[in-house]
Design a protein around this motif. Structure first.
Motif, PDB file in Angstrom:
ATOM      1  N   MET A   1      75.753  39.391 -11.436  1.00 51.13           N
ATOM      2  CA  MET A   1      74.468  39.041 -10.844  1.00 51.13           C
ATOM      3  C   MET A   1      74.640  38.255  -9.549  1.00 51.13           C
ATOM      4  SD  MET A   1      72.663  40.588 -12.915  1.00 51.13           S
ATOM      5  CE  MET A   1      71.138  40.307 -12.051  1.00 51.13           C
ATOM      6  N   GLY A   2      75.877  37.984  -9.186  1.00 47.47           N
ATOM      7  CA  GLY A   2      76.115  37.269  -7.934  1.00 47.47           C
ATOM      8  C   GLY A   2      75.676  35.831  -7.986  1.00 47.47           C
ATOM      9  N   GLU A   3      75.914  35.169  -9.097  1.00 47.31           N
ATOM     10  CA  GLU A   3      75.475  33.778  -9.236  1.00 47.31           C
ATOM     11  C   GLU A   3      76.641  32.809  -9.182  1.00 47.31           C
ATOM     12  OE1 GLU A   3      72.215  32.903  -9.251  1.00 47.31           O
ATOM     13  OE2 GLU A   3      71.934  35.024  -8.911  1.00 47.31           O
TER      14      GLU A   3
ATOM     15  N   VAL B   1      80.208  31.165   7.369  1.00 43.54           N
ATOM     16  CA  VAL B   1      79.557  29.880   7.123  1.00 43.54           C
ATOM     17  C   VAL B   1      78.869  29.980   5.777  1.00 43.54           C
ATOM     18  CG1 VAL B   1      77.907  28.173   7.939  1.00 43.54           C
ATOM     19  CG2 VAL B   1      79.154  29.561   9.576  1.00 43.54           C
TER      20      VAL B   1
ATOM     21  N   LEU C   1      87.949  29.997   1.643  1.00 38.96           N
ATOM     22  CA  LEU C   1      86.763  29.133   1.516  1.00 38.96           C
ATOM     23  C   LEU C   1      86.709  28.489   0.137  1.00 38.96           C
ATOM     24  CD1 LEU C   1      84.012  28.188   2.733  1.00 38.96           C
ATOM     25  CD2 LEU C   1      83.009  30.169   1.620  1.00 38.96           C
TER      26      LEU C   1
ATOM     27  N   LEU D   1      72.945  42.320   6.725  1.00 37.09           N
ATOM     28  CA  LEU D   1      73.088  42.741   5.326  1.00 37.09           C
ATOM     29  C   LEU D   1      73.891  41.715   4.534  1.00 37.09           C
ATOM     30  CD1 LEU D   1      74.031  46.518   5.517  1.00 37.09           C
ATOM     31  CD2 LEU D   1      72.019  45.561   4.447  1.00 37.09           C
TER      32      LEU D   1
ATOM     33  N   ARG E   1      74.353  31.669  -2.872  1.00 36.74           N
ATOM     34  CA  ARG E   1      74.985  32.838  -3.474  1.00 36.74           C
ATOM     35  C   ARG E   1      75.478  33.834  -2.439  1.00 36.74           C
ATOM     36  NH1 ARG E   1      71.457  37.135  -3.980  1.00 36.74           N
ATOM     37  NH2 ARG E   1      72.352  37.843  -5.936  1.00 36.74           N
TER      38      ARG E   1
ATOM     39  N   GLU F   1      74.075  38.657   4.831  1.00 38.98           N
ATOM     40  CA  GLU F   1      73.382  37.413   4.517  1.00 38.98           C
ATOM     41  C   GLU F   1      72.540  37.520   3.245  1.00 38.98           C
ATOM     42  OE1 GLU F   1      71.299  36.006   7.967  1.00 38.98           O
ATOM     43  OE2 GLU F   1      73.134  35.904   9.129  1.00 38.98           O
ATOM     44  N   ARG F   2      72.450  38.702   2.685  1.00 35.22           N
ATOM     45  CA  ARG F   2      71.696  38.852   1.436  1.00 35.22           C
ATOM     46  C   ARG F   2      72.550  39.347   0.290  1.00 35.22           C
ATOM     47  NH1 ARG F   2      65.981  39.220   0.795  1.00 35.22           N
ATOM     48  NH2 ARG F   2      66.216  40.745  -0.836  1.00 35.22           N
TER      49      ARG F   2
ATOM     50  N   PHE G   1      78.515  38.002 -16.470  1.00 29.97           N
ATOM     51  CA  PHE G   1      77.114  38.004 -16.049  1.00 29.97           C
ATOM     52  C   PHE G   1      76.962  37.337 -14.681  1.00 29.97           C
ATOM     53  CE2 PHE G   1      72.820  36.225 -16.017  1.00 29.97           C
ATOM     54  CZ  PHE G   1      72.088  37.346 -16.298  1.00 29.97           C
TER      55      PHE G   1
ATOM     56  N   TYR H   1      75.875  32.149   4.509  1.00 31.71           N
ATOM     57  CA  TYR H   1      74.763  31.761   5.388  1.00 31.71           C
ATOM     58  C   TYR H   1      74.873  32.544   6.690  1.00 31.71           C
ATOM     59  CZ  TYR H   1      71.372  28.949   7.850  1.00 31.71           C
ATOM     60  OH  TYR H   1      70.264  28.555   8.550  1.00 31.71           O
ATOM     61  N   ARG H   2      76.099  32.723   7.126  1.00 32.41           N
ATOM     62  CA  ARG H   2      76.340  33.470   8.354  1.00 32.41           C
ATOM     63  C   ARG H   2      77.709  34.089   8.218  1.00 32.41           C
ATOM     64  NH1 ARG H   2      76.355  36.557  12.265  1.00 32.41           N
ATOM     65  NH2 ARG H   2      76.649  35.968  14.423  1.00 32.41           N
TER      66      ARG H   2
END
Lengths: 163, 406
Positions: free
Chosen positions: B329-331, B355, B101, B66, B360, B68-69, B325, B363-364
């Protein structure tokens, strides 16, 4: 023992074949081959004091041809308070890595979890079965080719935001 | 004592049998005596356990997939559902991982506020665990009293974030809002009343002869085996090793506080109980110190890319609207990198291996879940003991189903 000394001893141990780098968070990353793993971890544990296996996990990089998978080990020296991260690259066709269960009892379930999600074959593991997913699942779900959502869905248009 | 051997499957079995009449007992998945969904297939000879095989994964929810998205701020609610007895620690641990990070420095005040919340969560978690040990020995009274105290801690969460159990507390960069006056009033009342109530609970159990006879020697583990099994948290300290992330790798300004790390000797249920009792006292002292030394300043870092602007500004200024925004929107862009960050969760070292490829979403993301790692020692700890000790051992290990199965 600082990272430089540890790096020198790891390089000596692996005949300069390990690729070491210290990242910006002061963590020593060591890339090694699968066949070097046991010897290196054994010497780290018994000679360098890395008696604590923090974690084992894997990651999938489909674009890295030849080493699509990476198994990541975090070890911790509790006396000197130093961590080290070992990485073993594996190709999809030969996804075998020796087990650490002989050195750390706690590696058992960590390796089972890694097997469950990535299909990494831990050679010599006493009980390499799925652990969190159901037994009759026929794929390894954290591999990148399995999208989280069904890509044939038409009721959800997310083209603008890459979802 | 009989000989213990390890079968090729990794199971522990006892070679001793009393009359050779072995039964298979399915303890769980939903057994009233196990708090959560745990299945153990036990081979028993009378009451004596000869072998145990845990099956886990009943509430597996694929959090790592989950994650990862999901954009970084949307992963916080997932972490709530790991160790749901102390969600704020998971939330804040995650925020600190992302901050590490992204290279975000938070103000000192945020650190202190986080310490207060995390120590409250630790108290709530330890209270649940220790009072449940009481329940499993047949002493229900302490449980009812301590759940009233836990309720007060939940009310404190409510003042900070509006939620009680799955808190989704704080933001990347700090807090959503400052501690309000009601929070301070309630916290002061809690700090005033709790110690006396807690001492009463302590008197009910800690030196109670019946309780001591029941729990001393139940489910012991040596320090050597505990390290082999990568134990962490109170379970490792009960075995005699003083590893605590708060001291070893101080995060969130824990180095500013004066507290001690209790350690046990035998690693049995009693030691785990006593270690947690003392940790509650130490946590109280940390909260008092943090309140006394609370620095002035802002309750969040100045990171507009990650921290939502005040709503009124969103309507008035273009810049705030853009940031709003992008965050919603997770940008938000985040540097590529690889980071491991760990916090001392209520039941052990809770680690986040993250990782990022600059996208956005992570990756892991791998959660190092302490109870997933130490629960595998459970068969070894209960083989050759009796069934009732096995129940006690499980509750004293503080295995939380949500964290176990992730």
């Amino acid at each position: 023992m600082n990272n430089e000394i540890l790096m020198a001893s790891i390089l000596e141990q692996t005949n300069n074949t390990a690729v070491c780098s210290v990242d910006q968070y002061d963590m020593l990353n060591v890339n090694i081959q699968a066949n070097q793993l046991i010897d290196l971890v054994e010497s780290l544990k018994n000679k360098q004091g890395f008696i604590y296996l923090t974690d084992i996990c894997a990651a999938h990089y489909p674009e890295r041809v030849g080493s699509e998978f990476e198994v990541i080990y975090h070890l911790h020296n509790l006396v000197e308070n130093q961590r080290v991260r070992l990485k073993v690259g594996l190709s999809e066709s030969e996804i075998n890595v020796p087990t650490l269960t002989g050195l750390f009892a706690g590696a058992n379930w960590m390796e089972r979890e890694t097997f469950d999600f990535y299909g990494v074959n831990f050679v010599g593991h006493p009980d390499l079965r799925r652990i969190l997913n159901m037994d009759d699942m026929d794929y390894h779900p954290l591999r990148k080719q399995y999208a989280l959502e069904d890509e044939t869905r038409t009721d959800k248009n997310d083209t603008f935001f890459g979802r | 004592m009989s000989e213990l051997t390890i079968k090729s499957t990794g199971q522990m079995i006892s070679t001793e049998t009393i009359d050779g009449d072995i039964a298979t007992l399915n303890l769980g998945p939903t057994h009233p005596a196990t708090h959560g969904i745990f299945q153990n297939i036990l081979k028993v000879d009378g009451e004596r356990i000869l072998s145990a095989e845990p099956t886990i994964g009943y509430i597996h929810r694929a959090f790592e997939k989950l994650a990862e998205r999901r954009p970084y701020n949307q992963i916080t609610p997932i972490t709530d559902r790991l160790n749901y007895c102390s969600s704020p620690i998971n939330n804040i641990g995650w925020h600190m991982t992302v901050e590490k990070l992204a290279g975000i420095e938070v103000p000192k005040r945020v650190d202190y506020m986080r310490v207060i919340v995390m120590e409250l969560a630790r108290i709530a978690d330890h209270l649940v665990c220790n009072s449940v040990i009481g329940v499993d020995t047949g002493a229900l009274t302490g449980f009812t009293y301590m759940f009233q105290e836990r309720e007060k801690i939940y009310e404190l969460y409510e003042e900070i974030c509006g939620a009680r159990l799955t808190t989704n507390l704080g933001r990347i960069g700090g807090f959503e809002r400052d501690f309000n006056d009601i929070f301070h009033a309630k916290l002061n009342a809690f700090l005033k009343e709790f110690p006396a109530n807690f001492d009463e609970f302590d008197r009910l159990l800690t030196r109670n002869r019946i309780f001591m006879d029941r729990v001393i020697g139940a489910g012991p583990i040596t320090a050597e085996r505990a390290v082999e099994y990568s134990f962490s948290g109170p379970n490792l300290r009960a075995a005699g090793l003083d590893y605590d992330v708060r001291v070893m790798n101080p995060y969130s300004s824990y180095q500013d506080f004066d507290f001690s790390i209790p350690v046990g000797k035998d690693g049995d249920t009693y030691d785990r109980f006593v270690v947690r009792q003392e940790e509650i006292r130490q946590s109280l002292s940390i909260i008092r110190q943090a309140l006394d030394k609370m620095p002035a300043g802002d309750f969040h870092a100045n990171v507009p890319e990650f921290y939502l602007p005040p709503k009124e500004e969103v309507y008035r200024s273009m810049e705030s609207l853009i940031y709003h925004f992008k965050i919603v929107m997770g940008e938000t862009t985040i540097p590529a990198g690889e980071v491991y960050h760990s916090v001392e969760g209520a039941n052990g070292e809770l680690g986040y291996y993250l990782v990022s490829d600059g996208g956005r979403t992570p990756y892991r993301l791998h959660f190092r879940r302490p109870c997933f790692i130490y629960y595998q020692a459970y068969p070894e700890m209960i083989v050759d003991s009796v069934l009732s000790d096995a129940i006690l051992t499980m509750s004293s290990m503080n295995v939380i189903a949500g964290e176990l199965d992730a």
